[in-house]
Design an enzyme around this catalytic site. Sequence first.
Site, PDB file in Angstrom:
ATOM      1  N   ALA A   1       0.851  -1.199   0.000  1.00 28.41           N
ATOM      2  CA  ALA A   1       0.000   0.000   0.000  1.00 28.41           C
ATOM      3  C   ALA A   1       0.878   1.237   0.000  1.00 28.41           C
ATOM      4  O   ALA A   1       1.989   1.220   0.534  1.00 28.41           O
ATOM      5  CB  ALA A   1      -0.896   0.030   1.241  1.00 28.41           C
ATOM      6  N   PRO A   2       0.377   2.352  -0.564  1.00 31.46           N
ATOM      7  CA  PRO A   2       1.109   3.616  -0.444  1.00 31.46           C
ATOM      8  C   PRO A   2       1.334   4.006   1.020  1.00 31.46           C
ATOM      9  O   PRO A   2       2.347   4.633   1.344  1.00 31.46           O
ATOM     10  CB  PRO A   2       0.186   4.624  -1.147  1.00 31.46           C
ATOM     11  CG  PRO A   2      -0.606   3.815  -2.109  1.00 31.46           C
ATOM     12  CD  PRO A   2      -0.821   2.495  -1.428  1.00 31.46           C
ATOM     13  N   ALA A   3       0.409   3.615   1.900  1.00 31.08           N
ATOM     14  CA  ALA A   3       0.537   3.973   3.315  1.00 31.08           C
ATOM     15  C   ALA A   3       1.589   3.140   4.044  1.00 31.08           C
ATOM     16  O   ALA A   3       1.847   3.378   5.224  1.00 31.08           O
ATOM     17  CB  ALA A   3      -0.817   3.810   4.012  1.00 31.08           C
ATOM     18  N   TYR A   4       2.216   2.188   3.332  1.00 29.40           N
ATOM     19  CA  TYR A   4       3.238   1.358   3.962  1.00 29.40           C
ATOM     20  C   TYR A   4       4.632   1.934   3.737  1.00 29.40           C
ATOM     21  O   TYR A   4       5.589   1.205   3.479  1.00 29.40           O
ATOM     22  CB  TYR A   4       3.175  -0.081   3.425  1.00 29.40           C
ATOM     23  CG  TYR A   4       1.922  -0.842   3.781  1.00 29.40           C
ATOM     24  CD1 TYR A   4       0.970  -0.315   4.656  1.00 29.40           C
ATOM     25  CD2 TYR A   4       1.680  -2.093   3.229  1.00 29.40           C
ATOM     26  CE1 TYR A   4      -0.182  -1.021   4.973  1.00 29.40           C
ATOM     27  CE2 TYR A   4       0.523  -2.806   3.538  1.00 29.40           C
ATOM     28  CZ  TYR A   4      -0.403  -2.258   4.413  1.00 29.40           C
ATOM     29  OH  TYR A   4      -1.548  -2.970   4.707  1.00 29.40           O
ATOM     30  N   GLY A   5       4.743   3.249   3.814  1.00 29.76           N
ATOM     31  CA  GLY A   5       6.051   3.880   3.673  1.00 29.76           C
ATOM     32  C   GLY A   5       6.662   3.607   2.310  1.00 29.76           C
ATOM     33  O   GLY A   5       6.049   3.882   1.288  1.00 29.76           O
TER      34      GLY A   5
END
Length: 270
Positions: free
Chosen positions: A67-71
């Site tokens: 995910a984009p939210a996984y750094g």
Amino acid sequence: MIKTLHDLHRPLGSTGLTVSPLGLGTVKFGRDQGVKYPNGFRIPDDFEARQLLNQARELGINLIDTAPAYGTSEERLGPLLRGQRNDWVIVSKVGEEFENGQSRHDFSSAHTRFSVERSLKRLETDRIDLVLVHSDGNDLAILRETGIYETLAALKEEGKIGAYGLSGKTVEGGLLALEQGDCAMVTYNLNEQAEKPVLDYAARHTKGILIKKALASGHVCLASGIDPVRASFELLFSHPGVCSAIVGTINPVHLAHNVAMAATVIRQLR
């Protein structure tokens, strides 16, 4: 004999994708801030990450969750998976960004399209097999008011994504996500089973279900003498709606144990 998942792959609902019953979650490949694990960890370097991916593949895992939210997870996976694209079913997400230690959400059509195009570049691929909306908890409002599913449907028509759904937080959101889309990612484990109606619906309608927090992010506590991994997998894989459970370990020993236990449990349940 080493137990593997190679002969235990199953359909992800009616998406046309075939997935291993365990998927590899990669939040720990790219982010060590704001994560809810009981113990701290060090983000693996490229050699360690490549070894883990090779091990996962050898053990029969073909599903990878990012995910984009996984750094920096997506950016790292692109080079790490070069030459292996057809060996993996890649799941990514839209809607949540993680910058400077903070999450923010944007479910607009423009950002959704931007996010998918960026993920394609980062992952060095021309398609993402499954894209999930990374909910902030307002599942129904996101699905009904932002147009995000319509944008994902258009991206699917364009061939940029193979299927779409919601990684949500509510029963109502999960049900709507499945009615209008291909897949839902739900929390279901020994501690939390409130979203079971979503699994029931999926089983009846041949929709895809991915399980997040399958091992309660390492927080499951049971009586002594009971293996929490085994008990967790017995719960998950006894439900006909469950297609795959995402495990986020970066420990090779834990990964091998998880695979062996999942293989044992699934074969016993047949």
